[in-house]
Design a protein around this motif. Structure first.
Motif, PDB file in Angstrom:
ATOM      1  N   ASN A  31      -9.898 -15.318   7.508  1.00 13.88           N
ATOM      2  CA  ASN A  31     -10.980 -15.115   6.538  1.00 13.88           C
ATOM      3  C   ASN A  31     -11.156 -13.623   6.233  1.00 13.88           C
ATOM      4  N   LYS A  32     -11.863 -13.351   5.167  1.00 17.03           N
ATOM      5  CA  LYS A  32     -12.009 -11.970   4.693  1.00 17.03           C
ATOM      6  C   LYS A  32     -12.716 -11.081   5.702  1.00 17.03           C
ATOM      7  N   ILE A  33     -13.678 -11.615   6.418  1.00 16.96           N
ATOM      8  CA  ILE A  33     -14.413 -10.813   7.407  1.00 16.96           C
ATOM      9  C   ILE A  33     -13.472 -10.338   8.501  1.00 16.96           C
ATOM     10  N   THR A  34     -12.601 -11.202   8.962  1.00 19.15           N
ATOM     11  CA  THR A  34     -11.634 -10.832   9.997  1.00 19.15           C
ATOM     12  C   THR A  34     -10.705  -9.731   9.500  1.00 19.15           C
ATOM     13  N   ILE A  35     -10.244  -9.861   8.270  1.00 21.55           N
ATOM     14  CA  ILE A  35      -9.353  -8.845   7.702  1.00 21.55           C
ATOM     15  C   ILE A  35     -10.080  -7.520   7.540  1.00 21.55           C
ATOM     16  N   VAL A  36     -11.310  -7.534   7.051  1.00 26.79           N
ATOM     17  CA  VAL A  36     -12.085  -6.309   6.882  1.00 26.79           C
ATOM     18  C   VAL A  36     -12.293  -5.626   8.232  1.00 26.79           C
ATOM     19  N   LEU A  37     -12.656  -6.386   9.246  1.00 23.41           N
ATOM     20  CA  LEU A  37     -12.855  -5.801  10.578  1.00 23.41           C
ATOM     21  C   LEU A  37     -11.557  -5.210  11.123  1.00 23.41           C
ATOM     22  N   LEU A  74     -16.232   8.674   6.259  1.00 28.52           N
ATOM     23  CA  LEU A  74     -16.607   7.377   5.696  1.00 28.52           C
ATOM     24  C   LEU A  74     -15.569   6.886   4.693  1.00 28.52           C
ATOM     25  N   SER A  75     -15.105   7.748   3.829  1.00 30.99           N
ATOM     26  CA  SER A  75     -14.145   7.339   2.802  1.00 30.99           C
ATOM     27  C   SER A  75     -12.857   6.764   3.400  1.00 30.99           C
ATOM     28  N   PRO A  76     -12.211   7.452   4.338  1.00 36.92           N
ATOM     29  CA  PRO A  76     -11.003   6.854   4.917  1.00 36.92           C
ATOM     30  C   PRO A  76     -11.295   5.613   5.770  1.00 36.92           C
ATOM     31  N   LEU A  77     -12.480   5.527   6.350  1.00 37.59           N
ATOM     32  CA  LEU A  77     -12.818   4.323   7.116  1.00 37.59           C
ATOM     33  C   LEU A  77     -12.911   3.099   6.208  1.00 37.59           C
ATOM     34  N   LEU A  78     -13.421   3.291   5.011  1.00 36.14           N
ATOM     35  CA  LEU A  78     -13.576   2.177   4.078  1.00 36.14           C
ATOM     36  C   LEU A  78     -12.292   1.844   3.320  1.00 36.14           C
ATOM     37  N   GLN A  79     -11.403   2.809   3.216  1.00 39.69           N
ATOM     38  CA  GLN A  79     -10.239   2.684   2.338  1.00 39.69           C
ATOM     39  C   GLN A  79      -9.399   1.428   2.567  1.00 39.69           C
ATOM     40  N   LEU A  80      -8.888   1.212   3.760  1.00 40.60           N
ATOM     41  CA  LEU A  80      -8.009   0.058   4.005  1.00 40.60           C
ATOM     42  C   LEU A  80      -8.724  -1.267   3.774  1.00 40.60           C
ATOM     43  N   ALA A  81      -9.966  -1.347   4.193  1.00 39.99           N
ATOM     44  CA  ALA A  81     -10.715  -2.595   4.004  1.00 39.99           C
ATOM     45  C   ALA A  81     -10.903  -2.902   2.521  1.00 39.99           C
ATOM     46  N   VAL A  82     -11.332  -1.909   1.765  1.00 36.71           N
ATOM     47  CA  VAL A  82     -11.596  -2.123   0.341  1.00 36.71           C
ATOM     48  C   VAL A  82     -10.304  -2.377  -0.428  1.00 36.71           C
ATOM     49  N   THR A  83      -9.310  -1.511  -0.232  1.00 39.67           N
ATOM     50  CA  THR A  83      -8.080  -1.671  -1.013  1.00 39.67           C
ATOM     51  C   THR A  83      -7.309  -2.930  -0.642  1.00 39.67           C
ATOM     52  N   SER A  84      -7.401  -3.362   0.610  1.00 44.39           N
ATOM     53  CA  SER A  84      -6.714  -4.610   0.981  1.00 44.39           C
ATOM     54  C   SER A  84      -7.370  -5.807   0.303  1.00 44.39           C
ATOM     55  N   LEU A  85      -8.702  -5.869   0.314  1.00 46.35           N
ATOM     56  CA  LEU A  85      -9.390  -6.986  -0.343  1.00 46.35           C
ATOM     57  C   LEU A  85      -9.121  -7.008  -1.843  1.00 46.35           C
ATOM     58  N   VAL A  86      -9.151  -5.843  -2.468  1.00 42.57           N
ATOM     59  CA  VAL A  86      -8.863  -5.783  -3.911  1.00 42.57           C
ATOM     60  C   VAL A  86      -7.423  -6.208  -4.175  1.00 42.57           C
TER      61      VAL A  86
END
Length: 128
Positions: free
Chosen positions: A62-68, A101-113
């Motif tokens: 699920n998306k939550i697992t991937i984001v984490l 903060l920006s690099p912490l969010l990067q993989l999660a955001v770009t992977s979901l998109v």
């Protein structure tokens, strides 16, 4: 399994494009950009490899697992790079527990998109 493998080039290319844009946009948040643009291209390549690998291994998660997972990978990469002195932030980088903060969010955001774009493309191509 065949469909998952068939999607890997699209996952890689879309995530590469998204991460390259992200890397270029966040360059001003780093202290030393003397190795620009090559450092961005190398980081983008590895970001795309990580996202493609996670897609292949966890496409049913699920998306939550991937984001984490992506957040943890990003935290590890950032922490290690800062400890090794590979890069540093300037005063404009927002920090969370000492990590940008920006690099912490990067993989999660770009992977979901990336995953969403590929899913929509597959649907559209399938309906033609």
């Amino acid at each position: 399994m065949k469909e998952k493998i068939k999607n890997l080039p699209a996952i890689f290319l879309i995530s590469f494009g998204l991460n390259l844009v992200w890397e270029l946009l966040q360059m001003s948040l780093y202290a030393d950009i003397s190795s620009f643009p090559w450092c961005c291209i190398e980081a983008t390549f590895w970001d795309a490899v990580i996202i493609t690998t996670v897609y292949f291994l966890m496409s049913r998660a699920n998306k939550i697992t991937i984001v984490l997972l992506m957040f943890l990978i990003a935290a590890y990469i950032e922490n290690r790079a800062l400890e090794e002195g590979r890069w540093a932030y300037n005063s404009y980088m927002p920090l969370v527990f000492g990590l940008g903060l920006s690099p912490l969010l990067q993989l999660a955001v770009t992977s979901l998109v990336t995953f969403e774009v590929v899913k929509r493309c597959i649907r559209r191509l399938g309906s033609l």
